[in-house]
Write an enzyme that holds these catalytic residues in place. Structure first.
Site, PDB file in Angstrom:
ATOM      1  N   GLU A 162       7.843   2.212  14.638  1.00 23.36           N
ATOM      2  CA  GLU A 162       8.568   2.885  13.569  1.00 23.36           C
ATOM      3  C   GLU A 162       8.504   4.386  13.831  1.00 23.36           C
ATOM      4  OE1 GLU A 162       6.933   0.978   9.825  1.00 23.36           O
ATOM      5  OE2 GLU A 162       8.953   0.118   9.892  1.00 23.36           O
ATOM      6  N   CYS A 175      -3.366   0.417   6.898  1.00 19.15           N
ATOM      7  CA  CYS A 175      -3.395  -0.511   8.032  1.00 19.15           C
ATOM      8  C   CYS A 175      -4.094   0.063   9.258  1.00 19.15           C
ATOM      9  CB  CYS A 175      -1.978  -0.899   8.399  1.00 19.15           C
ATOM     10  SG  CYS A 175      -0.922   0.542   8.643  1.00 19.15           S
ATOM     11  N   GLU A 184       4.874  -4.591  11.817  1.00 23.53           N
ATOM     12  CA  GLU A 184       3.807  -3.595  11.598  1.00 23.53           C
ATOM     13  C   GLU A 184       2.688  -4.325  10.875  1.00 23.53           C
ATOM     14  OE1 GLU A 184       3.497  -0.646  12.630  1.00 23.53           O
ATOM     15  OE2 GLU A 184       5.497  -0.228  13.366  1.00 23.53           O
ATOM     16  N   ASN A 193       0.793  -1.233   0.000  1.00 28.25           N
ATOM     17  CA  ASN A 193       0.000   0.000   0.000  1.00 28.25           C
ATOM     18  C   ASN A 193       0.829   1.289   0.000  1.00 28.25           C
ATOM     19  OD1 ASN A 193       0.819  -0.593   2.587  1.00 28.25           O
ATOM     20  ND2 ASN A 193      -1.099   0.033   3.550  1.00 28.25           N
TER      21      ASN A 193
HETATM   22  P1  NDP Z   1       1.083  -9.696   3.312  1.00 21.66           P
HETATM   23  O1  NDP Z   1       1.156 -10.052   4.741  1.00 21.66           O
HETATM   24  O2  NDP Z   1       0.385 -10.584   2.379  1.00 21.66           O
HETATM   25  O3  NDP Z   1       2.571  -9.501   2.721  1.00 21.66           O
HETATM   26  C1  NDP Z   1       3.501  -8.626   3.305  1.00 21.66           C
HETATM   27  C2  NDP Z   1       4.884  -8.926   2.753  1.00 21.66           C
HETATM   28  O4  NDP Z   1       5.369 -10.160   3.297  1.00 21.66           O
HETATM   29  C3  NDP Z   1       4.922  -9.101   1.243  1.00 21.66           C
HETATM   30  O5  NDP Z   1       6.113  -8.531   0.732  1.00 21.66           O
HETATM   31  C4  NDP Z   1       4.908 -10.605   1.091  1.00 21.66           C
HETATM   32  O6  NDP Z   1       5.423 -11.027  -0.142  1.00 21.66           O
HETATM   33  C5  NDP Z   1       5.786 -11.028   2.253  1.00 21.66           C
HETATM   34  N1  NDP Z   1       5.601 -12.402   2.696  1.00 21.66           N
HETATM   35  C6  NDP Z   1       4.525 -13.199   2.592  1.00 21.66           C
HETATM   36  N2  NDP Z   1       4.750 -14.411   3.181  1.00 21.66           N
HETATM   37  C7  NDP Z   1       6.017 -14.361   3.693  1.00 21.66           C
HETATM   38  C8  NDP Z   1       6.838 -15.278   4.429  1.00 21.66           C
HETATM   39  N3  NDP Z   1       6.402 -16.496   4.768  1.00 21.66           N
HETATM   40  N4  NDP Z   1       8.086 -14.885   4.787  1.00 21.66           N
HETATM   41  C9  NDP Z   1       8.540 -13.640   4.471  1.00 21.66           C
HETATM   42  N5  NDP Z   1       7.806 -12.741   3.769  1.00 21.66           N
HETATM   43  C10 NDP Z   1       6.557 -13.084   3.397  1.00 21.66           C
HETATM   44  O7  NDP Z   1       0.479  -8.224   3.296  1.00 21.66           O
HETATM   45  P2  NDP Z   1      -0.038  -7.367   2.064  1.00 21.66           P
HETATM   46  O8  NDP Z   1       1.092  -7.064   1.146  1.00 21.66           O
HETATM   47  O9  NDP Z   1      -1.264  -8.012   1.525  1.00 21.66           O
HETATM   48  O10 NDP Z   1      -0.424  -5.996   2.795  1.00 21.66           O
HETATM   49  C11 NDP Z   1      -1.591  -5.808   3.485  1.00 21.66           C
HETATM   50  C12 NDP Z   1      -1.415  -6.022   4.980  1.00 21.66           C
HETATM   51  O11 NDP Z   1      -0.358  -5.203   5.470  1.00 21.66           O
HETATM   52  C13 NDP Z   1      -2.632  -5.633   5.770  1.00 21.66           C
HETATM   53  O12 NDP Z   1      -2.907  -6.588   6.766  1.00 21.66           O
HETATM   54  C14 NDP Z   1      -2.243  -4.329   6.420  1.00 21.66           C
HETATM   55  O13 NDP Z   1      -2.950  -4.031   7.576  1.00 21.66           O
HETATM   56  C15 NDP Z   1      -0.792  -4.534   6.655  1.00 21.66           C
HETATM   57  N6  NDP Z   1      -0.126  -3.241   6.775  1.00 21.66           N
HETATM   58  C16 NDP Z   1       0.330  -2.845   8.015  1.00 21.66           C
HETATM   59  C17 NDP Z   1       0.897  -1.601   8.193  1.00 21.66           C
HETATM   60  C18 NDP Z   1       1.424  -1.165   9.525  1.00 21.66           C
HETATM   61  O14 NDP Z   1       2.261  -0.265   9.554  1.00 21.66           O
HETATM   62  N7  NDP Z   1       0.992  -1.714  10.627  1.00 21.66           N
HETATM   63  C19 NDP Z   1       0.998  -0.649   7.071  1.00 21.66           C
HETATM   64  C20 NDP Z   1       0.538  -1.187   5.810  1.00 21.66           C
HETATM   65  C21 NDP Z   1      -0.030  -2.442   5.695  1.00 21.66           C
HETATM   66  P3  NDP Z   1       4.456 -11.137  -1.448  1.00 21.66           P
HETATM   67  O15 NDP Z   1       3.210 -10.395  -1.167  1.00 21.66           O
HETATM   68  O16 NDP Z   1       5.251 -10.501  -2.511  1.00 21.66           O
HETATM   69  O17 NDP Z   1       4.221 -12.597  -1.624  1.00 21.66           O
END
Ligand code: NDP
Length: 485
Positions: free
Chosen positions: A459, A285, A251, A154
């Site tokens: 952060e 998020c 996060e 995002n």
């Molecule tokens: P995901 O949890 O699906 O993915 C996050 C990242 O982790 C991606 O780069 C993904 O790779 C990677 N990933 C997935 N599985 C693994 C693993 N087993 N080991 C290491 N890395 C892995 O989140 P989204 O990208 O769908 O983002 C949305 C989510 O992020 C929402 O839940 C949102 O609330 C949260 N978020 C939290 C924020 C905060 O600051 N608290 C801010 C923004 C979002 P890939 O997707 O390329 O497979």
């Protein structure tokens, strides 16, 4: 149509763009049209190895520089990022689909803020002196080593910068893996940092899906993992990092409450609810997706909300007049549509929007449900889309118990004119980031992060330093050493 989006190569390692076409192809899709606008390759084992060994190799010399020298690099990078704000914002809009109206004031600008803030702080990082009679202890604030950053889709520029800036300020090096959905922007962050003088290997970006992230997290050369992602991914990454006793920042997601009391300024409360639900098409998020409205103000709130939503300009996100763009992907759009169907099925009253737009791209109207109850799926699960659930309440004790009855604890907000109630409510929230008469501000000067299952660590702000450095205590004896035998 041609897009200014094809990166020079998929990865940025050891100060240069690097390609390895043996890696699986990752298509970059423009959310506003559904067209492929670029492609990158997932990191092969050789690319992962190159990134980690470069980061490891560069770390000692980077940490040996003075804080002033490291900070100068970060502040120069901040200046370059601001100068290129327009181009970076256009790219961010192609990568994510978020309107230029947002990206031009939020993404590269907040990345630059982080680089400037931690650049300024780098020279101030010191230990302390603890006198113990004639003896004394001094502490050294030392870097952790190699940090891995893993980003959600995002805020790709912001996440790459928010993790990179404090990590580098403390003398760490970084390997950053963006989300496979938005692979373009982090490469620009790496390019800018190196143009600003970061030595080769200090900040590296490699592409890939979760498997690449998992390979990074489990590598012995990695000392810290900072993830922005969902709670289920957080659980996996936290567990993998625990096996190597690595430091973590998590996060994660949320289902945050906004409480609107009868005495609130309705217009401000509606503005807060709009910002907290529909900015970035709801893909934030910390969004306040459970809006608890006291019964006396409910109809006025819903009426103004519906009137104001009619002013949303939905369309081409590159047009500066557009204020509401598409979802990031077809998949995310499908998830949102599923939740809207569930809301209707479980008896929530649809009071605004929620229909997919009959045009190319992943567009859906902002959606508001009223008469939502705590047990409904749309009030319990993170949707990560533009779906606001409005719930009624009678009194403060009741609403506080309901607002806190969730496994998440990322953010929370309250709208009221009653000063003492505002602070009492903020103190009672089980959340890491709280707002009084506002919502979703995230200045670099303030700590940002979640409690409960929404995360670990903070952060931004001075607090981030503690998560990217460690203290060493050095005991100094001035006299003889006494031993029992
Ligand atoms: P995901 O949890 O699906 O993915 C996050 C990242 O982790 C991606 O780069 C993904 O790779 C990677 N990933 C997935 N599985 C693994 C693993 N087993 N080991 C290491 N890395 C892995 O989140 P989204 O990208 O769908 O983002 C949305 C989510 O992020 C929402 O839940 C949102 O609330 C949260 N978020 C939290 C924020 C905060 O600051 N608290 C801010 C923004 C979002 P890939 O997707 O390329 O497979």
């Amino acid at each position: 149509m041609t897009y200014p989006t094809q990166p020079k190569a998929s990865h940025f390692i050891n100060g240069k763009y690097v390609e390895d076409t043996d890696g699986a192809v990752i298509d970059v899709i423009y959310p506003a049209s559904g067209e492929k606008i670029a492609q990158v390759h997932s990191a092969t084992p050789a690319v992962i190895e190159f990134a980690l060994s470069s980061a490891r190799q560069a770390q000692g010399a980077w940490a040996a520089m003075t804080g002033t020298e490291r900070g100068r690099v970060l502040r120069r990078a901040a200046d370059i990022m601001r100068e290129r704000n327009h181009d970076l914002s256009v790219l961010e809009t192609y990568d994510t689909g978020k309107p230029y109206q947002e990206t031009s004031v939020v993404d590269a600008t907040s990345g630059a803020d982080a680089l400037e803030y931690f650049g300024g702080m780098a020279a101030t990082l010191t230990g302390e002196h603890i006198q113990l009679g004639e003896d004394w202890v001094y502490t050294r604030r030392e870097p952790l080593g190699v940090c891995v950053g893993i980003g959600a889709w995002n805020y790709p520029t912001q996440i790459a910068s928010w993790k990179g800036a404090p990590a580098l300020a403390c003398g760490n090096t970084m390997v950053f893996k963006p989300s496979e959905t938005t692979p373009l922007c982090a490469l620009k962050v790496a390019e800018i940092l190196h143009e600003a003088g970061a030595p080769a290997g200090v900040y590296n970006v490699i592409q890939g899906l979760g498997d690449v992230g998992a390979a990074l997290v489990t590598d012995d050369r990695v000392d810290k993992v900072s993830l922005t992602g969902s709670v289920p991914t957080g659980r996996k990454v936290y567990a993998a990092a625990a096996a190597g006793i690595k430091h973590v920042t998590m996060e994660l997601g949320g289902k945050s409450p906004i409480i609107v009391f009868d005495d609130a300024d309705v217009e401000n409360a509606v503005s807060g609810a709009i910002l907290g639900n529909f900015y970035s098409s709801g893909q934030v998020c910390s969004n306040g997706t459970r809006v608890f409205v006291q019964k006396g103000i409910k109809e006025a709130f819903l009426t103004r909300l519906a009137e104001r939503l009619k002013d949303a300009v939905i369309g081409d996100p590159q047009d500066p007049a557009t204020s509401f763009g598409p979802m990031v992907s077809e998949r995310q759009l499908g998830i949102v549509e599923g939740y809207i169907a569930k809301g209707k099925e479980e008896g929530a009253r649809l009071v605004y929007g929620g229909a997919r737009l009959a045009q190319d791209g992943f567009y859906i109207e902002p959606c508001v449900f009223a008469d939502v109850t705590d047990d409904m799926t749309i009030a319990r699960e993170e949707i990560f889309g533009p779906v606001m659930a409005v719930l009624d309440f009678d009194d403060e004790d009741e609403v506080m118990a309901r607002a806190n009855a969730t496994e998440f604890g990322l953010a929370a907000g309250v709208f009221t004119r009653d000063l003492t109630r505002a602070h009492r409510v903020a103190a009672g929230f089980q959340a890491g980031t709280c707002y009084i008469n506002t919502y979703n501000d995230a200045p670099v000067e303030a700590p940002f992060g979640g409690s409960k299952q929404s995360g670990v660590g903070r952060e931004n702000s001075k607090a981030a330093i503690a998560h990217y450095s460690q203290l060493k205590s050095v005991y100094v004896r001035m006299g003889d050493v006494e031993a029992p035998f």
